[in-house]
Design a protein around this motif. Sequence first.
Motif, PDB file in Angstrom:
ATOM      1  N   VAL A  57       0.833  -1.046  -0.092  1.00  0.00           N
ATOM      2  CA  VAL A  57       0.037   0.080  -0.004  1.00  0.00           C
ATOM      3  C   VAL A  57       0.776   1.355   0.091  1.00  0.00           C
ATOM      4  N   ILE A  58       0.682   2.230  -0.931  1.00  0.00           N
ATOM      5  CA  ILE A  58       1.754   3.240  -1.060  1.00  0.00           C
ATOM      6  C   ILE A  58       0.638   4.513  -0.929  1.00  0.00           C
ATOM      7  N   GLU A  59       0.770   5.486  -0.229  1.00  0.00           N
ATOM      8  CA  GLU A  59       0.325   6.638  -0.058  1.00  0.00           C
ATOM      9  C   GLU A  59       0.962   8.282   0.087  1.00  0.00           C
ATOM     10  N   ALA A  60       0.323   8.914  -0.705  1.00  0.00           N
ATOM     11  CA  ALA A  60       1.141  10.319  -0.923  1.00  0.00           C
ATOM     12  C   ALA A  60       0.181  11.403  -0.143  1.00  0.00           C
ATOM     13  N   HIS A  61       0.676  12.213   0.645  1.00  0.00           N
ATOM     14  CA  HIS A  61      -0.047  13.310   1.282  1.00  0.00           C
ATOM     15  C   HIS A  61       0.727  14.705   1.377  1.00  0.00           C
ATOM     16  N   HIS A  62      -0.056  15.697   1.234  1.00  0.00           N
ATOM     17  CA  HIS A  62       0.992  17.242   1.525  1.00  0.00           C
ATOM     18  C   HIS A  62       1.527  17.068   2.644  1.00  0.00           C
TER      19      HIS A  62
ATOM     20  N   ALA B 279       4.004   2.251   2.446  1.00  0.00           N
ATOM     21  CA  ALA B 279       5.064   3.117   2.122  1.00  0.00           C
ATOM     22  C   ALA B 279       4.366   4.399   2.139  1.00  0.00           C
ATOM     23  N   THR B 280       4.903   5.461   2.770  1.00  0.00           N
ATOM     24  CA  THR B 280       4.627   6.876   3.184  1.00  0.00           C
ATOM     25  C   THR B 280       5.350   7.760   2.209  1.00  0.00           C
ATOM     26  N   ILE B 281       4.538   8.811   1.480  1.00  0.00           N
ATOM     27  CA  ILE B 281       5.406   9.970   0.823  1.00  0.00           C
ATOM     28  C   ILE B 281       4.624  11.206   1.528  1.00  0.00           C
ATOM     29  N   ARG B 282       5.462  12.097   1.776  1.00  0.00           N
ATOM     30  CA  ARG B 282       4.908  13.333   2.224  1.00  0.00           C
ATOM     31  C   ARG B 282       5.636  14.510   1.403  1.00  0.00           C
ATOM     32  N   GLY B 283       4.764  15.417   0.891  1.00  0.00           N
ATOM     33  CA  GLY B 283       5.501  16.828   0.221  1.00  0.00           C
ATOM     34  C   GLY B 283       4.391  17.565  -0.702  1.00  0.00           C
TER      35      GLY B 283
ATOM     36  N   ALA C  88       0.891   9.039   9.905  1.00  0.00           N
ATOM     37  CA  ALA C  88       1.298   8.351   8.906  1.00  0.00           C
ATOM     38  C   ALA C  88       1.402   6.789   9.497  1.00  0.00           C
ATOM     39  N   PRO C  89       0.899   5.750   8.620  1.00  0.00           N
ATOM     40  CA  PRO C  89       0.299   6.094   7.230  1.00  0.00           C
ATOM     41  C   PRO C  89      -0.905   6.665   7.554  1.00  0.00           C
ATOM     42  N   SER C  90      -1.563   7.288   6.320  1.00  0.00           N
ATOM     43  CA  SER C  90      -2.958   7.895   6.495  1.00  0.00           C
ATOM     44  C   SER C  90      -3.893   6.862   6.786  1.00  0.00           C
TER      45      SER C  90
ATOM     46  N   ILE D  23      -0.018  17.698  -2.236  1.00  0.00           N
ATOM     47  CA  ILE D  23      -0.650  16.470  -2.661  1.00  0.00           C
ATOM     48  C   ILE D  23      -2.021  16.396  -1.781  1.00  0.00           C
ATOM     49  N   VAL D  24      -3.133  16.192  -2.268  1.00  0.00           N
ATOM     50  CA  VAL D  24      -4.466  16.219  -1.609  1.00  0.00           C
ATOM     51  C   VAL D  24      -4.562  14.927  -0.770  1.00  0.00           C
ATOM     52  N   GLY D  25      -4.114  13.623  -1.998  1.00  0.00           N
ATOM     53  CA  GLY D  25      -4.243  12.446  -1.343  1.00  0.00           C
ATOM     54  C   GLY D  25      -4.096  11.313  -2.323  1.00  0.00           C
ATOM     55  N   ASP D  26      -3.136  10.715  -2.595  1.00  0.00           N
ATOM     56  CA  ASP D  26      -3.079   9.444  -3.554  1.00  0.00           C
ATOM     57  C   ASP D  26      -2.869   8.103  -2.819  1.00  0.00           C
ATOM     58  N   HIS D  27      -3.545   6.971  -3.334  1.00  0.00           N
ATOM     59  CA  HIS D  27      -3.436   6.001  -2.798  1.00  0.00           C
ATOM     60  C   HIS D  27      -3.345   4.873  -3.770  1.00  0.00           C
TER      61      HIS D  27
END
Length: 279
Positions: free
Chosen positions: A162-167, A216-220, A173-175, A223-227
């Motif tokens: 599960v890979i997620e990205a947020h602002h 896996a968590t990405i912050r930057g 984290a994880p979301s 980004i509103v929210g990608d999963h």
Amino acid sequence: MTATSSSPAPAAPHKIAIAGASGRMGRMLIEAIRANDDCVLAGALDQATSPAIASDASAFLGYASGVAITADLQAGIAPASVLIDFTRPEGTLRHLEICRANGVNAVIGTTGFTAQQKAEIEAAARDIAIVMAPNMSVGVNVTMKLLEMAAKALSTGYDIEVIEAHHRHKVDAPSGTALKMGEVLAQALGRSLDDCAVYTREGETGPRDPSTIGFATIRGGDIVGDHTVLFAGTGERIEITHKSSSRATYAEGSLRAVRFLAGRKSGLYDMFDVLGLRG
């Protein structure tokens, strides 16, 4: 005499209070309420330190709603039939105490609750009706249903990540959405997420345990929210992805939850219940 008929009186609008009314999500919710004729803003809450306190909650839209933003929980919640809360766990629990005392239902999009805090919400649901979901987007919840179906079909021979990205401002984290996806996947596989989740990898990790679900968590940036959930097999990969470009989807989903709660006196529900995806 000639019989006459009259149209039924329109249903009373849903009276909604918003927590965190001057924040990004709060304003999106207020804008959504303004755009839906069956909803009306009845209360607006924010922290006492907010510069928006005492201002009209809809001033940013260029019109006066007559509802002032307040830090007084009783004054902000009691006039409503339902509270929508996307704040922080401690604040949400304080708000729920007032909801419970006044018979006000709640839609909770807050994430980051501990097990003990979730138990407190379950206790409150004995007295009021609550929809709680880490993501109110209709699309995200349909995605979760697809994940449930995929996990059952791909239960062997596929590694799940599960890979997620947020602002950059997101503090947990994880979301909550990623964790909910993990729970859906684990349940479909007959496992407990507590037993099979892997949240960090560093150094000499050894070969991957096929029974695990990785995160896996990405912050930057903004980004509103990608999963994305990756099912990696031998010779093929399947990716199921949802990307949010606006918080408007969360707001519209929240209003669907408000409508679902109408007439319900108690119980704890989620967006699968709201959207009829249960089972």
